[in-house]
Design an enzyme around this catalytic site. Structure first.
Site, PDB file in Angstrom:
ATOM      1  CB  VAL A 120      -1.154  -0.033   1.169  1.00  0.00           C
ATOM      2  CG1 VAL A 120      -1.933   1.123   1.162  1.00  0.00           C
ATOM      3  CG2 VAL A 120      -1.740  -1.296   1.318  1.00  0.00           C
TER       4      VAL A 120
ATOM      5  CE  LYS B 228      -7.181  -5.433   7.025  1.00  0.00           C
ATOM      6  NZ  LYS B 228      -6.799  -5.382   5.577  1.00  0.00           N
TER       7      LYS B 228
ATOM      8  CB  ILE C 269     -15.805   0.335  -1.850  1.00  0.00           C
ATOM      9  CG1 ILE C 269     -15.627  -0.585  -2.543  1.00  0.00           C
ATOM     10  CG2 ILE C 269     -17.184   0.836  -1.422  1.00  0.00           C
ATOM     11  CD1 ILE C 269     -16.087  -1.907  -2.591  1.00  0.00           C
TER      12      ILE C 269
ATOM     13  CG  ASP D  28      -9.517  -8.870   6.461  1.00  0.00           C
ATOM     14  OD1 ASP D  28      -8.565  -7.978   6.544  1.00  0.00           O
ATOM     15  OD2 ASP D  28     -10.436  -8.647   5.439  1.00  0.00           O
TER      16      ASP D  28
ATOM     17  CE  LYS E 169     -10.656  -5.592   5.198  1.00  0.00           C
ATOM     18  NZ  LYS E 169     -10.636  -6.306   4.060  1.00  0.00           N
TER      19      LYS E 169
ATOM     20  N   GLY F 103      -5.248  -4.360  -2.774  1.00  0.00           N
ATOM     21  CA  GLY F 103      -3.948  -3.999  -3.713  1.00  0.00           C
ATOM     22  C   GLY F 103      -3.620  -2.573  -3.480  1.00  0.00           C
TER      23      GLY F 103
HETATM   24  N1  LIG Z   1      -2.354  -4.993   0.810  1.00  0.00           N
HETATM   25  C1  LIG Z   1      -3.750  -4.459   0.792  1.00  0.00           C
HETATM   26  O1  LIG Z   1      -4.237  -4.973  -0.385  1.00  0.00           O
HETATM   27  C2  LIG Z   1      -4.487  -3.987   1.603  1.00  0.00           C
HETATM   28  C3  LIG Z   1      -5.621  -3.322   1.667  1.00  0.00           C
HETATM   29  C4  LIG Z   1      -6.213  -2.588   2.558  1.00  0.00           C
HETATM   30  C5  LIG Z   1      -5.542  -2.485   3.865  1.00  0.00           C
HETATM   31  N2  LIG Z   1      -4.422  -2.779   3.898  1.00  0.00           N
HETATM   32  C6  LIG Z   1      -3.743  -2.515   5.423  1.00  0.00           C
HETATM   33  O2  LIG Z   1      -2.461  -1.792   4.922  1.00  0.00           O
HETATM   34  C7  LIG Z   1      -1.662  -1.859   5.748  1.00  0.00           C
HETATM   35  C8  LIG Z   1      -0.172  -2.242   5.058  1.00  0.00           C
HETATM   36  O3  LIG Z   1      -0.357  -3.548   4.111  1.00  0.00           O
HETATM   37  P1  LIG Z   1       0.721  -3.873   3.202  1.00  0.00           P
HETATM   38  O4  LIG Z   1      -0.355  -4.902   2.450  1.00  0.00           O
HETATM   39  O5  LIG Z   1       0.977  -2.653   2.471  1.00  0.00           O
HETATM   40  O6  LIG Z   1       1.917  -4.378   3.983  1.00  0.00           O
HETATM   41  P2  LIG Z   1       3.152  -4.974   3.570  1.00  0.00           P
HETATM   42  O7  LIG Z   1       3.146  -5.039   1.902  1.00  0.00           O
HETATM   43  O8  LIG Z   1       3.419  -6.282   4.196  1.00  0.00           O
HETATM   44  O9  LIG Z   1       4.209  -3.846   3.834  1.00  0.00           O
HETATM   45  C9  LIG Z   1       4.416  -3.521   5.495  1.00  0.00           C
HETATM   46  C10 LIG Z   1       5.307  -2.519   5.382  1.00  0.00           C
HETATM   47  O10 LIG Z   1       5.300  -2.061   6.750  1.00  0.00           O
HETATM   48  C11 LIG Z   1       6.855  -1.948   7.014  1.00  0.00           C
HETATM   49  N3  LIG Z   1       6.828  -2.235   8.682  1.00  0.00           N
HETATM   50  C12 LIG Z   1       6.583  -3.550   9.296  1.00  0.00           C
HETATM   51  N4  LIG Z   1       6.758  -3.528  10.619  1.00  0.00           N
HETATM   52  C13 LIG Z   1       7.351  -2.266  10.713  1.00  0.00           C
HETATM   53  C14 LIG Z   1       7.690  -1.330  11.852  1.00  0.00           C
HETATM   54  N5  LIG Z   1       7.921  -2.000  13.020  1.00  0.00           N
HETATM   55  N6  LIG Z   1       8.325  -0.139  11.662  1.00  0.00           N
HETATM   56  C15 LIG Z   1       8.295   0.327  10.334  1.00  0.00           C
HETATM   57  N7  LIG Z   1       7.726  -0.162   9.391  1.00  0.00           N
HETATM   58  C16 LIG Z   1       7.384  -1.489   9.513  1.00  0.00           C
HETATM   59  C17 LIG Z   1       7.528  -3.102   6.295  1.00  0.00           C
HETATM   60  O11 LIG Z   1       9.058  -2.630   6.315  1.00  0.00           O
HETATM   61  P3  LIG Z   1       9.895  -3.379   5.476  1.00  0.00           P
HETATM   62  O12 LIG Z   1       9.686  -2.721   4.007  1.00  0.00           O
HETATM   63  O13 LIG Z   1      11.176  -2.980   5.943  1.00  0.00           O
HETATM   64  O14 LIG Z   1       9.486  -4.939   5.502  1.00  0.00           O
HETATM   65  C18 LIG Z   1       6.619  -2.768   5.057  1.00  0.00           C
HETATM   66  O15 LIG Z   1       7.242  -1.685   4.196  1.00  0.00           O
HETATM   67  C19 LIG Z   1      -2.010  -3.082   6.742  1.00  0.00           C
HETATM   68  O16 LIG Z   1      -2.577  -2.624   7.734  1.00  0.00           O
HETATM   69  C20 LIG Z   1      -2.825  -3.993   5.793  1.00  0.00           C
HETATM   70  O17 LIG Z   1      -4.058  -4.377   6.605  1.00  0.00           O
HETATM   71  C21 LIG Z   1      -3.763  -3.540   3.068  1.00  0.00           C
END
Ligand SMILES: NC(=O)c1ccc[n+]([C@@H]2O[C@H](COP(=O)([O-])OP(=O)(O)OC[C@H]3O[C@@H](n4cnc5c(N)ncnc54)[C@H](OP(=O)(O)O)[C@@H]3O)[C@@H](O)[C@H]2O)c1
Length: 413
Positions: free
Chosen positions: A15, A96, A127, A192, A196, A294
């Protein structure tokens, strides 16, 4: 003139990078000052001087007026968001679990410190449902909100129903495509979508419900027999979170597989897409459809919140503060399909008014009524491998509920 946002970004994963892609090259009167990540050694697509592993470099920087929290650790995210709000910085988050678990405290902090926390991206990705529930449906009598809130379980169900893939193969595909959480039970077990649902219910009804108190059961024990049963009746099975007003004063919430008919909006929501159905007294049924996950879709929702902060937008939580007398209850009777092995399961769950029963050595099911309280009390039994339960879509109301609903309907007509 909107104010310039100086952003401290936590997380540069799916994200975070998606958001950056969208912002890049646009004149949005905002600037990312620093990005906090976890792993200092990971190769990044941006200049190294932008990154840090030290949270204080963002949270203690007086130049940064906005924190965008996009990390995948709910406990660490909670501390970041809390510190940011206390120090007078506005926050956008998509986490969430963290928001659903700490909402009351986070609302309190916003009010105490005159700050704003926005989280459109946390519910159904792209959405725009939270701001709509908060603002657009402010004065509407909302009968219910339900939908498909989890892209990866919906992807699995689509592949099973449309392409005859086996559950395990479909799950692996969802994981390979990056739709599924590292621990897939969070998606397929309905956790999850439950987080939400808790957030959506807060904005729909002003009810802050601890997610632990919301019943969730998922699709992880779906069998060939269940799929065939649904197919023969021209149903699809979808994992559906629901918040529903069952009387003028009572709201029920739960996440459960559901048999969905072809005339239901959710029937054609496939793969990683999400859909939200809002049933309102005056506007009637409305349907929101879009990508539920995504980097770019979620990044777009995050950017919308960031843009709203430039104009000092904040959720007012009017329905929460109005003390509208609504209460959360689990006292409702749902008609369910229950596949089981041992008769003990049917007895223990206290299935009543059985309208259909099938018994063969390798396949047994009943269709009958169950109280949501019994589902909550028997979670462990329901989580056993040989049990699958799905809502048929029917409810049975108590006399008191029927009367209060009739009063509300009289008000509308
Ligand atoms: N993916 C989706 O489609 C989606 C949709 C809606 C909501 N979300 C929510 O958005 C959030 C991020 O999701 P994502 O999919 O982007 O996760 P992700 O791809 O796993 O990326 C997580 C990021 O957080 C960083 N991180 C983890 N622990 C940390 C800490 N203690 N201090 C600083 N940085 C830290 C990681 O660092 P590194 O890069 O160093 O590993 C990475 O850059 C989550 O809450 C998820 O539930 C995601």
């Amino acid at each position: 003139m909107s104010k310039k946002l100086k952003i401290g970004l936590f997380g540069f994963g799916v994200v975070g990078q998606g958001l950056h892609d969208i912002i890049r090259g646009q004149d949005l009167n905002l600037e990312i000052i620093k990005i906090a990540i976890k792993n200092a050694d990971k190769k990044r697509t941006l200049d190294a001087h932008l990154f840090t592993t030290d949270h204080d470099e963002l949270l203690n920087n007086p130049e940064i007026n906005t924190i965008v929290e996009l990390i995948d650790d709910a406990d660490v995210a909670y501390n970041i968001v809390k510190r940011a709000l206390i120090s007078g910085k506005n926050v956008v988050s998509a986490n969430k679990k963290m928001i659903a678990t700490h909402l009351a405290e986070l609302v309190d902090l916003q009010e105490k410190h005159n700050t704003s926390l926005l989280y459109e991206g946390s519910v159904c990705g792209s959405i725009p449902i939270i701001r709509n529930l908060e603002e657009y449906y402010d004065n509407e009598l909302l009968h219910g909100i339900s939908g498909i809130f989890n892209g990866s379980s919906n992807y699995i169900l689509s592949k099973i129903f449309n392409e005859n893939l086996e559950y395990g193969v479909a799950l692996k595909q969802a994981q390979d495509l990056g739709f599924a959480e590292t621990n897939p039970i969070l998606d397929v077990g309905g956790y999850d979508p439950k987080f939400k649902l808790a957030i959506a219910t807060a904005h729909a009804y002003g009810l802050f419900i601890n997610p632990d108190k919301i019943f969730n059961i998922g699709i992880q024990h779906l069998s060939e027999n269940d799929i065939r049963f649904a197919r023969e009746k021209n149903f699809k099975i979808k994992l559906v979170p629901t918040a529903r007003k069952i009387s003028t004063k009572q709201v029920v919430t739960y996440v459960m597989p559901k048999f969905v008919k072809s005339d239901d909006f959710l029937f054609n929501v496939e793969n990683e897409y999400n859909g939200v159905t809002v049933q309102a007294a005056f506007a009637d049924k409305q349907f929101f459809f879009g990508k539920g996950a995504g980097g770019h879709p979620t990044g777009a929702a995050v950017l919308s919140d960031i843009a709203a902060l430039r104009y000092d937008y904040r959720y007012e939580y009017k329905k929460y503060h109005q003390h509208n007398g609504l209460e959360h209850t689990d006292d409702v009777s749902l008609e369910v399909y229950l596949r089981y092995t041992h008769e003990y399961t049917v007895e223990k769950l206290q299935i009543e008014n059985i309208v259909e029963r099938f018994t063969r050595d390798d396949y047994k099911y009943v269709i009958g009524n169950i109280n949501l309280k019994s589902l909550l009390a028997n979670r462990e039994l329901l989580e056993q491998k040989d049990v699958f339960i799905a809502h048929t879509g029917k409810y049975t109301y108590t006399e008191e509920q029927i009367q209060t609903v009739a009063k509300e309907q009289a008000l509308v007509s």
